[in-house]
Design a protein around this motif. Sequence first.
Motif, PDB file in Angstrom:
ATOM      1  N   UNK A  63      58.477  -8.222   2.163  1.00  0.00           N
ATOM      2  CA  UNK A  63      59.006  -7.089   3.399  1.00  0.00           C
ATOM      3  C   UNK A  63      59.635  -8.591   4.209  1.00  0.00           C
ATOM      4  N   UNK A  64      60.416  -7.529   5.069  1.00  0.00           N
ATOM      5  CA  UNK A  64      61.354  -8.246   6.135  1.00  0.00           C
ATOM      6  C   UNK A  64      61.100  -8.172   7.829  1.00  0.00           C
ATOM      7  N   UNK A  65      61.324  -9.018   9.223  1.00  0.00           N
ATOM      8  CA  UNK A  65      61.540  -8.299   9.811  1.00  0.00           C
ATOM      9  C   UNK A  65      62.405  -8.769  10.774  1.00  0.00           C
ATOM     10  N   UNK A  66      62.483  -8.256  12.278  1.00  0.00           N
ATOM     11  CA  UNK A  66      63.703  -8.411  12.643  1.00  0.00           C
ATOM     12  C   UNK A  66      63.577  -9.667  13.247  1.00  0.00           C
ATOM     13  N   UNK A  67      64.308 -10.752  13.379  1.00  0.00           N
ATOM     14  CA  UNK A  67      64.833 -11.520  13.895  1.00  0.00           C
ATOM     15  C   UNK A  67      65.385 -12.361  14.993  1.00  0.00           C
TER      16      UNK A  67
END
Lengths: 252, 358
Positions: free
Chosen positions: B134-138
């Motif tokens: 998964x990725x998250x916007x940072x």
Amino acid sequence: MENRELLAGRPKTVLPIPHLYCPGCHHGSVFRLIAETMDELGIQDKTIGCVGVGCHAFGFMFLDIDLVSCLHGRAPAVATGIKRSLYGKPIVFTVQGDGDLAAIGMGTIMNAVIRGEKLTTIFCNNAGYGTTGGQLAPTTLLDQKTTTTPYGRNAELEGYPVHVAELIATFKGVAYSARCSLTSRAEYNRAAKAMKKAFQKQIEGIGYGFVEILEACPSTLKLSPKDALRWVESHMMEEYPLGEFKDIDSIP
Amino acid sequence: MGEQAFISGNEAIGYGALYAGCKHFFAYPITPQNEIMEFFASELPKRGGVFVQTESETASANMVYGAASTGVRAMTSSSSTGFSLMQEAISAMAAAQVPCVIVNVQRGGPGGGTTQTSQMDYLQVTKGGGHGDYHTIVLSPSFVQEAFDFVQLAFYLADKYRHPTIILSDALLGQMMESIEMRKLEFTPVPEKDWAVGLGRKDGQRRMIFPGFVVGSMLREYLVAVSKKYEQMKEKETRYDTRGLEDAELVLVSFGSTARAALEAFLMAREEGMRVGMIRPITLWPFPYQIIKETSHKVKKFLVVEDNLGQMVEDVTAAVTEQAQVYHLGILARHLPGPSGLILPQTIYEEVKKIYGK
């Protein structure tokens, strides 16, 4: 199957899909009880269930209510977030197994009752881990053999079985705490009453409602469904007395 | 013009959240983010909001999970050590597509570390942190104004993509005070949260917040859907700030509070007539690979400045073409050996001069 439905009917809150439990497992009955309670209290549309991790979690597939799947042991924290964010309006409950609640999630449930949350928790105690194949749980009996206590639970090494319903009853924010079993029709009826009370304490805004249910896991006990049921009576009920440990109508 | 305020980076996070309509906050005390939770503890009761001081960061993140599942804008904040404790829940929220905002005001690490500033969590926050794919916007603010603005942007992005969004601040930015303009940012409408629990089984249908692949045969469908989402984020949400790239012979790359020192060094170098440019990634994920790659066609020297042993430098190295040289100035260049050391503008400027003259 059809005949059985004719005899017993199906609670409104249960979807017409088969459950996934092993023969003789009590989780199916626990979820039926939950559904019957919701039907009786008429709260299907305003109830949100929080699913833990373990065999008990499969039961949510056939409950026709809003659901949130939670991480192992964290259901009371998620339930807190839900209940508070909707300003106490919905009825929020967790169903948790003995590994989920009393091992990895012990701190989470303790802190939920310390905060005086108005939630309901149904605690499924079958003296071991079912999903992962029968390991030691905090509720495993002394001398009970599991895959990680192959010589039996030894108090010197693994400590003593934990009595959660009694422990929960000691907290001030708790309005109701009881332990039940499903070993006979009479016990089933008593469990139904306990569950109703545990939800009512929340509905009336009094405090936390908690019900521990002693259950059989024939697959990991390696017993037939009937013998597993008898084992709950002869072994578990000896360690874990049934009864109501707290039942109050206001927090003093 | 909005109201002017002279506030700290931590307070700006709090005000930004209020401007974003966030009224649900759950957190555990940890230095250097305490001012954020203290802000909410005093402001939310006045506004009919929900503030809970939790028993751990694990609980904070799980309460945010529950709250955000009902469709409200919910948030938590912490600092490095506590942020680590949230990773399991962040991974779960990414899997179950629960939008929320998590703020990490970085302190020094690893382990219990120090209570003072660092940028040591770059890799954790950009490469996952929790388990699974998964990725998250940072978002990485460098100024107090950005801390204020980015919370609003973070809630918009979280709701737009139905996904957790992270703000990576640090002790320096959290504790410093600057004059900012309090303004409500306008965004395009976000999708209706018809998936939320607590709608009373609207249309007779139950709502379930589950990892999308809970039934085995749905895994592929889920993975296809989320990979599309991540591609969209990369395409539409990559943000960065550039200076002096037109004629640059050396480009500084720096983020967060360290980018302020780098910016000062950039100005000093320009004053001396050196053709220096600067790229400041604003989204650390998605990382602005493209602009760095394009720049590396004509610029052959990159100097990455970050307050750690070398983390973002890996992304810059991956972005540039083979001919470009990537230099690194990190935490060992701080002016003091103790935890309160900083990479000063003068140090960066000296390094720029050295590399520029090569």
